[in-house]
Design a protein around this motif. Structure first.
Motif, PDB file in Angstrom:
ATOM      1  N   GLY A 145      -3.849  -2.899  -0.785  1.00  0.00           N
ATOM      2  CA  GLY A 145      -2.573  -2.560  -1.417  1.00  0.00           C
ATOM      3  C   GLY A 145      -1.302  -2.858  -0.638  1.00  0.00           C
ATOM      4  N   CYS A 146      -1.335  -3.806   0.279  1.00  0.00           N
ATOM      5  CA  CYS A 146      -0.100  -4.156   0.993  1.00  0.00           C
ATOM      6  C   CYS A 146       0.931  -4.661  -0.022  1.00  0.00           C
ATOM      7  N   VAL A 147       2.150  -4.166   0.107  1.00  0.00           N
ATOM      8  CA  VAL A 147       3.118  -4.388  -0.982  1.00  0.00           C
ATOM      9  C   VAL A 147       3.690  -5.802  -1.020  1.00  0.00           C
ATOM     10  N   PHE A 148       3.524  -6.543   0.094  1.00  0.00           N
ATOM     11  CA  PHE A 148       4.107  -7.892   0.174  1.00  0.00           C
ATOM     12  C   PHE A 148       3.090  -8.965  -0.186  1.00  0.00           C
ATOM     13  N   CYS A 149       1.876  -8.563  -0.576  1.00  0.00           N
ATOM     14  CA  CYS A 149       0.769  -9.513  -0.703  1.00  0.00           C
ATOM     15  C   CYS A 149       0.252  -9.556  -2.143  1.00  0.00           C
ATOM     16  N   ALA A 150       0.144 -10.745  -2.684  1.00  0.00           N
ATOM     17  CA  ALA A 150      -0.296 -10.899  -4.072  1.00  0.00           C
ATOM     18  C   ALA A 150      -1.705 -10.339  -4.276  1.00  0.00           C
ATOM     19  N   SER A 151      -2.591 -10.541  -3.298  1.00  0.00           N
ATOM     20  CA  SER A 151      -3.958 -10.012  -3.438  1.00  0.00           C
ATOM     21  C   SER A 151      -3.942  -8.491  -3.449  1.00  0.00           C
ATOM     22  N   GLY A 152      -3.083  -7.915  -2.617  1.00  0.00           N
ATOM     23  CA  GLY A 152      -2.991  -6.462  -2.525  1.00  0.00           C
ATOM     24  C   GLY A 152      -2.439  -5.851  -3.793  1.00  0.00           C
ATOM     25  N   VAL A 153      -1.452  -6.503  -4.354  1.00  0.00           N
ATOM     26  CA  VAL A 153      -0.855  -6.001  -5.581  1.00  0.00           C
ATOM     27  C   VAL A 153      -1.875  -6.089  -6.728  1.00  0.00           C
ATOM     28  N   ALA A 154      -2.708  -7.133  -6.683  1.00  0.00           N
ATOM     29  CA  ALA A 154      -3.702  -7.318  -7.745  1.00  0.00           C
ATOM     30  C   ALA A 154      -4.805  -6.258  -7.696  1.00  0.00           C
ATOM     31  N   GLY A 155      -5.093  -5.745  -6.508  1.00  0.00           N
ATOM     32  CA  GLY A 155      -6.190  -4.777  -6.377  1.00  0.00           C
ATOM     33  C   GLY A 155      -7.533  -5.474  -6.205  1.00  0.00           C
ATOM     34  N   LEU A 156      -8.557  -4.686  -5.920  1.00  0.00           N
ATOM     35  CA  LEU A 156      -9.884  -5.278  -5.679  1.00  0.00           C
ATOM     36  C   LEU A 156     -10.657  -5.409  -6.981  1.00  0.00           C
ATOM     37  N   LYS A 157     -11.155  -6.610  -7.224  1.00  0.00           N
ATOM     38  CA  LYS A 157     -12.024  -6.794  -8.384  1.00  0.00           C
ATOM     39  C   LYS A 157     -13.477  -6.663  -7.949  1.00  0.00           C
ATOM     40  N   ARG A 158     -13.836  -7.369  -6.884  1.00  0.00           N
ATOM     41  CA  ARG A 158     -15.168  -7.169  -6.307  1.00  0.00           C
ATOM     42  C   ARG A 158     -15.273  -7.842  -4.938  1.00  0.00           C
ATOM     43  N   ALA A 254       5.996   5.104  10.028  1.00  0.00           N
ATOM     44  CA  ALA A 254       6.617   5.343   8.719  1.00  0.00           C
ATOM     45  C   ALA A 254       6.781   4.017   7.971  1.00  0.00           C
ATOM     46  N   ARG A 255       7.315   3.042   8.662  1.00  0.00           N
ATOM     47  CA  ARG A 255       7.552   1.731   8.042  1.00  0.00           C
ATOM     48  C   ARG A 255       6.224   1.050   7.687  1.00  0.00           C
ATOM     49  N   ARG A 256       5.293   1.142   8.632  1.00  0.00           N
ATOM     50  CA  ARG A 256       4.018   0.447   8.397  1.00  0.00           C
ATOM     51  C   ARG A 256       3.271   1.098   7.237  1.00  0.00           C
ATOM     52  N   SER A 257       3.298   2.419   7.176  1.00  0.00           N
ATOM     53  CA  SER A 257       2.610   3.091   6.065  1.00  0.00           C
ATOM     54  C   SER A 257       3.247   2.721   4.728  1.00  0.00           C
ATOM     55  N   ALA A 258       4.556   2.487   4.747  1.00  0.00           N
ATOM     56  CA  ALA A 258       5.239   2.159   3.489  1.00  0.00           C
ATOM     57  C   ALA A 258       4.845   0.783   2.964  1.00  0.00           C
ATOM     58  N   ILE A 259       4.550  -0.136   3.876  1.00  0.00           N
ATOM     59  CA  ILE A 259       4.195  -1.481   3.396  1.00  0.00           C
ATOM     60  C   ILE A 259       2.693  -1.764   3.465  1.00  0.00           C
ATOM     61  N   SER A 383       2.005   1.148  -6.072  1.00  0.00           N
ATOM     62  CA  SER A 383       2.242   0.893  -4.657  1.00  0.00           C
ATOM     63  C   SER A 383       3.508   1.612  -4.214  1.00  0.00           C
ATOM     64  N   PRO A 384       3.587   1.969  -2.928  1.00  0.00           N
ATOM     65  CA  PRO A 384       4.803   2.627  -2.471  1.00  0.00           C
ATOM     66  C   PRO A 384       6.003   1.701  -2.656  1.00  0.00           C
ATOM     67  N   GLN A 385       7.107   2.273  -3.004  1.00  0.00           N
ATOM     68  CA  GLN A 385       8.304   1.458  -3.207  1.00  0.00           C
ATOM     69  C   GLN A 385       8.970   1.183  -1.863  1.00  0.00           C
ATOM     70  N   VAL A 386       9.123  -0.062  -1.561  1.00  0.00           N
ATOM     71  CA  VAL A 386       9.830  -0.404  -0.343  1.00  0.00           C
ATOM     72  C   VAL A 386      10.999  -1.279  -0.717  1.00  0.00           C
ATOM     73  N   THR A 387      12.141  -0.935  -0.227  1.00  0.00           N
ATOM     74  CA  THR A 387      13.277  -1.810  -0.473  1.00  0.00           C
ATOM     75  C   THR A 387      13.891  -2.189   0.863  1.00  0.00           C
ATOM     76  N   ALA A 388      14.467  -3.349   0.874  1.00  0.00           N
ATOM     77  CA  ALA A 388      15.124  -3.788   2.101  1.00  0.00           C
ATOM     78  C   ALA A 388      16.325  -2.885   2.358  1.00  0.00           C
TER      79      ALA A 388
END
Ligand code: SAH
Ligand code: SF4
Length: 389
Positions: A145-158, A254-259, A383-388
């Protein structure tokens, strides 16, 4: 068992069998033990996956093998060539699930190539353009679930099986050009390799087996978001021989947990302690990956904090300016900020490289690999909301 032969879970597919496992299976069929080595060599050394083409085996055995498996458990459904020589292969598995693998020819001017590797390549008659790094996937999607990563946003399929993971390399050979050879493998495609530990451990043994592809262990890189227990297990199973890359991406919890949600389970102190005990061979370093995100983790004083955090970890830092993904507004800092960050790390005595964008015209860059379909939007909202800032 010794360090170089970790205890492995049983193979989940015939293609993932090791020579001794083939020998055992074939013994049950009344075949002599040396046939195990022959079958393994056909697959992993000669790249022949259809038993009917394994010409030094008796016909009856070939027929029996044909009933076990016929060909690879995946196909390349599309190849996307980039203008920079990179090729992205879209790979489809038996159940229709898709992942991606990328072939990246080395450039003469690539900054972070180990001189020892370059010397090995030269000794084998390879010039930089012939030396290819292949980036492979280990899961369909990713649960981290890393917020900057397309695979993470997609979630695990298998998870992928070892046979599927390694088949990306076997099938990739068809897409090599001229004198190209895959000399480096990075598990930096889709997925968190250490979340799929058993299948990945078997993959590492298969890729580096001297009777097969015979890749050098130090040229196979496992990249992880920081699954501490599994890093320890990898250290134990492979004696620190496999190259480790760790995604750090932020200098405070704090920052790392957010992303990176994994940080809530294994905080930075715990991760750094784990890296300090990783049994690195002499003169080798752990790769620290740091994706630079504008306004999130790109301040020069954060470079200082990163250097302090890495105190006692033999490390080199790969800076990756964030590649844009559909599901997020986050983006890369400008080049000046990237260079300033790099220079501050260098001033603190850390080898730091900016990872060149390769294949960006074909969305093959880090973090852009995602399976299509399956509502990423829904996951993105969770996913946690992270804004710049
Ligand atoms: N799951 C593993 C390996 C896969 S990703 C890991 O996280 O380490 C390989 C690298 O690309 C990781 O460092 C990852 O954090 C980084 N990455 C992911 N998305 C990215 C993006 N959009 N831009 C730049 N780097 C990204
Ligand atoms: Fe998974 Fe790595 Fe992407 Fe994080 S960066 S979601 S761990 S693939």
């Amino acid at each position: 068992m010794g360090l170089n032969t970790p205890m492995l879970a049983p193979p989940s597919h015939p293609l993932a069998r090791l020579p001794e496992e083939w020998a055992e299976t074939l013994a049950g069929w009344g075949e002599p033990a040396y046939r195990g080595k022959q079958v393994f060599e056909w697959i992993y050394k000669h790249g022949v996956f259809e038993p009917r083409r394994m010409s030094n085996l008796p016909k009856s055995l070939r027929e029996r093998l044909e009933a076990e498996f016929a060909g690879l458990p995946l196909d390349v459904s599309r190849c996307f060539p980039s203008r920079d020589g990179t090729r992205k292969l879209l790979v489809q598995m038996g159940d229709g699930a898709e992942v991606e693998t990328v072939l990246i020819p080395q450039l003469e001017r690539d900054p972070d190539i180990d001189p020892a590797d370059r010397a090995d390549d030269r000794a084998d008659g390879l010039v930089p353009g012939d030396v290819v790094t292949q980036c492979i996937s280990s899961q369909v999607g990713c649960a981290m679930g890393c917020v900057f990563c397309a695979s993470g946003v997609a979630g695990l399929k298998r998870h992928m099986t070892a046979a599927e993971i390694v088949s990306q390399v076997l099938v990739g050979k068809t897409y090599l050009e001229g004198g190209e050879h895959v000399r480096n493998i990075v598990l930096m495609g889709m997925g968190e390799p250490l979340h799929n530990y058993d299948e990945v451990a078997r993959t590492l043994v298969l890729l580096t087996h001297p009777l097969g592809l015979a890749l050098s262990k130090r040229r196979v890189t496992v990249s992880t978001s920081g699954l501490v227990k599994q890093i320890d297990r990898l250290a134990e199973d492979f004696g620190g021989q496999v190259q480790l890359a760790v995604s750090v991406h932020a200098v405070d919890d704090a920052r790392r947990s957010a992303i990176m949600p994994i940080n809530r389970k294994h905080a930075l102190d715990e991760l750094m302690a784990c890296l300090r005990r990783y049994p690195l061979p002499r003169r080798r370093r752990i790769t620290i990956e740091y994706t630079l995100i504008r306004g999130v983790n790109d301040r020069v004083d954060e470079a200082d904090q990163l250097a302090s955090l890495l105190d006692g970890v033999p490390a080199k830092v790969n800076l990756i300016p964030m590649n844009p993904i559909d599901a997020s507004e986050l983006g890369a800092p400008d080049d000046r900020a990237v260079q300033a960050f790099r220079e501050r790390l260098a001033a603190r005595g850390l080898a730091a490289f900016v990872r060149r964008q390769r294949g960006d015209d074909i969305d093959a860059a880090c973090g852009q690999l995602a399976f299509k379909g399956e509502g990423p939007r829904k996951r993105a909202r969770r996913s946690p909301q992270v804004t710049a800032s």
